[in-house]
Every structure is written in C-alpha cells, then in structure tokens.
Design a protein around this motif. Structure first.
Motif, PDB file in Angstrom:
ATOM      1  N   HIS A   1       1.042  -4.328  -6.196  1.00  0.00           N
ATOM      2  CA  HIS A   1      -0.274  -3.621  -5.313  1.00  0.00           C
ATOM      3  C   HIS A   1      -1.456  -3.620  -6.194  1.00  0.00           C
ATOM      4  O   HIS A   1      -2.516  -4.121  -5.544  1.00  0.00           O
TER       5      HIS A   1
ATOM      6  N   CYS B   1       0.854  -1.254   0.086  1.00  0.00           N
ATOM      7  CA  CYS B   1       0.012   0.002   0.004  1.00  0.00           C
ATOM      8  C   CYS B   1       0.941   1.290   0.127  1.00  0.00           C
ATOM      9  O   CYS B   1       1.854   1.492   0.794  1.00  0.00           O
ATOM     10  N   TYR B   2       0.437   2.239  -0.862  1.00  0.00           N
ATOM     11  CA  TYR B   2       1.293   3.515  -0.862  1.00  0.00           C
ATOM     12  C   TYR B   2       1.335   4.111   0.440  1.00  0.00           C
ATOM     13  O   TYR B   2       2.459   4.492   0.783  1.00  0.00           O
TER      14      TYR B   2
ATOM     15  N   HIS C   1      -6.920   7.913   3.919  1.00  0.00           N
ATOM     16  CA  HIS C   1      -6.633   6.746   3.810  1.00  0.00           C
ATOM     17  C   HIS C   1      -5.852   6.211   5.093  1.00  0.00           C
ATOM     18  O   HIS C   1      -5.806   5.098   5.209  1.00  0.00           O
TER      19      HIS C   1
ATOM     20  N   CYS D   1      -8.224   3.063  -2.038  1.00  0.00           N
ATOM     21  CA  CYS D   1      -6.833   2.704  -2.624  1.00  0.00           C
ATOM     22  C   CYS D   1      -6.624   3.856  -3.718  1.00  0.00           C
ATOM     23  O   CYS D   1      -7.391   4.025  -4.709  1.00  0.00           O
TER      24      CYS D   1
END
Ligand code: FES
Length: 266
Positions: free
Chosen positions: A144, A103-104, A234, A201
């Motif tokens: 991802h 995940c970023y 997020h 996301c």
C-alpha cells in the motif's frame, strides 16, 4: 487477590449475542463494491466513449496510448499483439485499483463483507486459526505504501484534466476558448473527493510523522495535523470518492453517446 476462572467457549460461525442488524453494513459494502467492480471492469474493457470534448473519463486518465486527442504517446503500439484485449484504461486502472484494495479502511470492510473474516465484531468466525497480515498472502497488503505515491501522481494528472476541461473548441471557427460546463464541475468535484481520500491515507501520516516523538518543524506538524483530520473521516471520503469516480465516467460516457447533454455554464 482472588481469581475467578472464566471459561471461554468459541462461537460457531455467525453465532453472536448481538441483537442489532450487524449484517447490514457488510451487506451494503458487498453490494456497492461488487457493483463498482463489475461496472469498472466493463468500462475498462469497453474502450470507447471515454472522452467528450475536453473531458476525459478518470478511468482512462492518464491515457498513455489511445486514439483520442488526450493520448500522450499516440495510438496503441504496434508491438501489442492483435489478439490481446487492449484499452487505454487497462494500462492504468490496476494502480488506483490496488491502492484501494490495499487501503486499511477497505481491508476492514471487504474482509467482513466478502469472506466473513470476521462477519462483524463479536460474531463467530468461519475458522479457528488467526495468522493476521504477517504471512502470505495478506502480507502483500504492505505494498500500500508504494501505491500511495503512485496515487498522489494520479491526483496531479486528474487535476490537470480539470484544467483541460475548461478549454472548449468552437466547432465552427476551430478556436479554443475558456468555459465551464457541468462536466468540468463533475471532474473537479471528483478530483477534490479523490484528494480528500488519498491525502487522509493512514500511511501518509507515517510518512510525515516518521519515527519522531515530537514534530519539531511547524510545517511538518501542520501537515501531520491536516492528514490526521482527513484520516478521521477516511471512510466517508473512501465511499464518496468511489461513487464520484464512477459517476464521472458515467457522465462522460453518456455525453459521448448523446444520452445526456453537457450544459455550458460559462
Ligand atoms: Fe486508506 Fe491509505 S489507508 S488510502
């Protein structure tokens, strides 16, 4: 135009002119993520106490092979060698695990917290070169996008688990009836938080927005707007869902071992 020469002096590792407690966030991230990884690993290998009545721990869902009534294809297959550690969770946890690892948001958090690269913004790094995520091994983070689709499938399974958690078997008559227990609420909150995390996301924005300069369809524009709203929070959903998924496993486990009582609300 006059130019003023500026001499750039590289900072040593950890050197900074910042006066705030820049180390606090990486330290908290390190503590929480380490605790989660240790607990999830233990829970995955433990292989017991992951169901209670109609409840199934999210660490073990979907239970592809296993001994509980939730198993899709029955017990552990005979071709699995006896010496190989087996637990239903080991078959599925790598997928949501890799979704989070790539995940970023988490990347930015654990790069700082686990290998201090960089320790924080405007704080000296431990190395001089910068290769970014374009070369091995970090280029692998690009998987991802594939784990996103797997995670969306998991969300459907977990939502179905909440539905199943509303049907209780009467131990005396053997009849199944509708009901809601605290465990039902715990599993429901968990799937909502996981949904808020996964549906915000960053990659999903690209999937919906594609390469368009303008979103012509109203439906697509609305979907893009919704995902962008979730993406703005997020980080919040990432942490809330991490805590909720661990708590849901703990709740089922403690009910199954008799430590906690599952109160029926309906
Ligand atoms: Fe965090 Fe995709 S960027 S889940």
């Amino acid at each position: 135009m006059t130019t003023v020469p500026v001499r750039v002096v590289p900072r040593g590792f950890g050197q900074t002119t910042r006066r705030d407690a820049w180390w606090a966030v990486p330290a908290v991230v390190f503590t929480i993520l380490s605790a989660f990884v240790v607990y999830a690993t233990w829970a995955a290998f433990e292989g017991q106490h992951y169901t209670y009545g109609p409840y199934l721990s999210p660490f073990y869902s979907p239970e592809v092979f296993g001994d509980s009534p939730h198993a899709w294809f029955g017990s552990k297959p005979s071709f699995v060698p006896a010496w190989l550690p087996f637990s239903p969770a080991l078959l599925i946890l790598p997928f949501p695990g890799l979704f989070r690892v790539t995940c970023y948001y988490y990347r930015g958090a654990y790069y700082k917290a686990f290998w201090a690269d960089p320790p924080s913004c405007a704080v000296g790094e431990p190395r001089k070169g910068y290769r970014g995520e374009h070369s091995f091994p970090l280029v692998l983070q690009n998987i991802h996008r594939y784990f996103l689709f797997i995670a969306l499938g998991f969300l459907l399974v977990l939502a179905h688990d909440v539905w199943k958690a509303m049907w209780f078997i009467n131990p005396v008559t053997g009849q199944t009836s509708f009901g809601i227990g605290v465990g039902t609420i715990v599993l429901a909150i968990n799937v909502v938080l996981l949904g808020l995390y996964a549906l915000g996301c960053h990659t999903l924005r690209h999937v919906i927005g594609g390469k368009c300069d303008e979103l012509k369809s109203d439906t697509r524009a609305t979907a893009y707007h919704c995902v962008s709203c979730l993406n703005a929070r997020h980080m919040v959903w990432a942490w809330c869902s991490l805590v909720s998924v661990a708590f849901a496993d703990i709740y089922v486990r403690l009910c199954a071992t008799g430590v906690w009582t599952d109160w029926r609300l309906l």
